[in-house]
Design a protein around this motif. Structure first.
Motif, PDB file in Angstrom:
ATOM      1  N   LYS B  14       0.799  -1.229   0.000  1.00 20.47           N
ATOM      2  CA  LYS B  14       0.000   0.000   0.000  1.00 20.47           C
ATOM      3  C   LYS B  14       0.829   1.275   0.000  1.00 20.47           C
ATOM      4  N   ALA B  17       3.154   4.739   4.979  1.00 19.38           N
ATOM      5  CA  ALA B  17       2.018   4.960   5.865  1.00 19.38           C
ATOM      6  C   ALA B  17       2.493   5.243   7.282  1.00 19.38           C
ATOM      7  N   SER B  18       1.626   5.840   8.074  1.00 20.52           N
ATOM      8  CA  SER B  18       1.923   6.098   9.481  1.00 20.52           C
ATOM      9  C   SER B  18       1.487   4.909  10.325  1.00 20.52           C
ATOM     10  N   TYR B  20      -0.683   4.856  12.605  1.00 19.18           N
ATOM     11  CA  TYR B  20      -2.145   4.867  12.676  1.00 19.18           C
ATOM     12  C   TYR B  20      -2.755   4.246  11.430  1.00 19.18           C
ATOM     13  N   ASP B  21      -2.256   4.666  10.268  1.00 13.65           N
ATOM     14  CA  ASP B  21      -2.736   4.093   9.005  1.00 13.65           C
ATOM     15  C   ASP B  21      -2.555   2.578   9.013  1.00 13.65           C
ATOM     16  N   LYS B  24      -5.078   0.784  11.109  1.00 13.52           N
ATOM     17  CA  LYS B  24      -6.383   0.715  10.435  1.00 13.52           C
ATOM     18  C   LYS B  24      -6.353  -0.327   9.316  1.00 13.52           C
ATOM     19  N   SER B  25      -5.293  -0.276   8.562  1.00 16.33           N
ATOM     20  CA  SER B  25      -5.098  -1.182   7.446  1.00 16.33           C
ATOM     21  C   SER B  25      -5.105  -2.632   7.933  1.00 16.33           C
ATOM     22  N   ARG B  64       3.149  12.989  13.421  1.00 13.72           N
ATOM     23  CA  ARG B  64       2.796  11.887  12.537  1.00 13.72           C
ATOM     24  C   ARG B  64       3.980  11.527  11.650  1.00 13.72           C
TER      25      ARG B  64
END
Lengths: 169, 169
Positions: B14, B17-18, B20-21, B24-25, B64
Motif C-alpha cells: 500500500k 504509511a503512518s 495509525y494508518d 487501520k489497514s 505523525r
DNA sequence: GCTGCCATGTAAACCGTTACATGATTGG
DNA sequence: CCAATCATGTAACGGTTTACATGGCAGC
C-alpha cells in the motif's frame, strides 16, 4: 484461562494425574486443539491448587504429586463452557504467508504453496491416526471432526491455488 | 517476527504509511489472518526503523511519522516468505470448547454449540463483505479464499453436530 | 466551547517459548 | 555401571492484551 480449562477438563475426564501425566495427555489428546508444554503446566497447576480448583490427592515417589479436580474446579469448568463466548483470535502463519504470496514471482509462490500444502498434508495424516470419530465415538470426537474437516479444507485450498498458479506459467 | 512481516507486507503493497494508518489497514485487510492493535504496532515500528527495515519518509502534523519500506525490508520479507516453514500452532478456543462438550448435558451442549455456530456465521458474514476473490482478483485473495473456506467448514461442522445432539433429545 | 474522532504513545500484567538444571528409575 | 527416559522444576526472554495518558483537529 484456556490452559486452565483444558487441564481441568483432562483431570475431570481421565481422573487424578500428575503434572507429567497431564503434559503427556495434553500432547496426545488436546494437541490439535490447544498446545502447552510442561514448563507452562507445572506452574499453572501450582496456581490452580492455591485457587482451590484442584488438590493434591497423594504424593508418590520423587515428589510426584497427583492432582485431583475439586468441586469448585468442576463448577468453574462448566461455568466457563457455558458462559464464555469463544474468542476467535486468528494468528495463522500459513494464512499470513498466503496473504503475502502475490509479492512473489509465480515460480517462487508455487514453492511456498507447495510447502504449505505439505504442512497441511502432514497434519492431516497425524489427525487420521487418531481413532475415527465416526466409527469409534469417544471423548474428543467433536473437536477431532472439526480438526479433520478444517485440515482437509486447507489441503484442498492449497491444491486449488497451486493449480491456478501452475496454469499461469 | 510475523507481526514484522505483516507490517512490511502492508508497507510494500500500500505504500508509505503512518502507524495509525497501518493499524487501520491491519484491521481492514489482515484481520482474518493476523491480529495486532496499535499498542503493539507503534513500538514495533520503532524497532523496525532502528533495524533498517523501514525509514521515516516524512513527518506530518502532530508528530505523525510516515514510514516507507527500505530495500533491506523488502529483501527480508521475501527471504522470510521463501525460507520460513510456517508454524502450525493451534490455539482455538472454539475447538477447545468442542473438545470439552461431552462434559455437559445434551441440552447445555446444544446451547454452547449454538453460540459457536453463531460465531462462525458472524465471521462468515464479515468475510463475505470483502470483495469476492473469484470475481475481483485482488491482493489478499488467496488468504481470503482460505478464510472463507475454513469458516464455511466450521459452520457446516457446527450444524452437523447440532443435528446430532438434537436427535438425542 | 464542547464532543467526538484522530493520533500517538507508555506501563504493567499475562501468556508462551526456549534454555537451563537436577535427580530418580529402568533396562541392558 | 551406563544410557535412556521419567519427572520436576526455574529463569530469561519475547509476544500480546489491557489500562492509562495525552493532545490535536473538525464540526456543531
Amino acid at each position: 484461562m484456556s490452559l486452565r480449562m483444558a487441564l481441568l477438563g483432562l483431570l475431570e475426564v481421565k481422573g487424578p494425574a500428575s503434572g507429567y501425566d497431564l503434559a503427556k495427555s495434553f500432547e496426545r489428546s488436546l494437541n490439535h486443539v490447544w498446545q502447552a508444554g510442561h514448563t507452562q503446566i507445572y506452574p499453572e497447576l501450582v496456581k490452580m491448587d492455591s485457587d482451590g480448583l484442584i488438590a493434591v490427592q497423594s504424593e508418590g515417589a520423587r515428589g510426584r504429586k497427583i492432582y485431583a479436580i475439586t468441586q469448585e474446579g468442576m463448577d468453574q469448568l462448566r461455568a466457563w463452557l457455558q458462559d464464555r463466548d469463544p474468542a476467535i483470535t486468528i494468528r495463522s502463519e500459513i494464512a499470513l504467508q498466503a496473504f503475502l504470496l502475490p509479492l512473489l514471482e509465480t515460480r517462487q509462490a508455487i514453492d511456498v504453496l507447495e510447502r504449505i500444502r505439505h504442512s497441511f498434508a502432514e497434519r492431516l495424516s497425524v489427525l487420521e491416526c487418531y481413532p475415527d470419530p465416526e466409527t469409534k465415538p469417544n471423548f474428543g470426537r467433536f473437536a477431532l471432526k472439526l480438526g479433520l474437516a478444517q485440515t482437509r479444507t486447507g489441503l484442498a485450498w492449497a491444491e486449488e491455488c497451486l493449480a491456478e498458479l501452475r496454469s499461469r506459467l
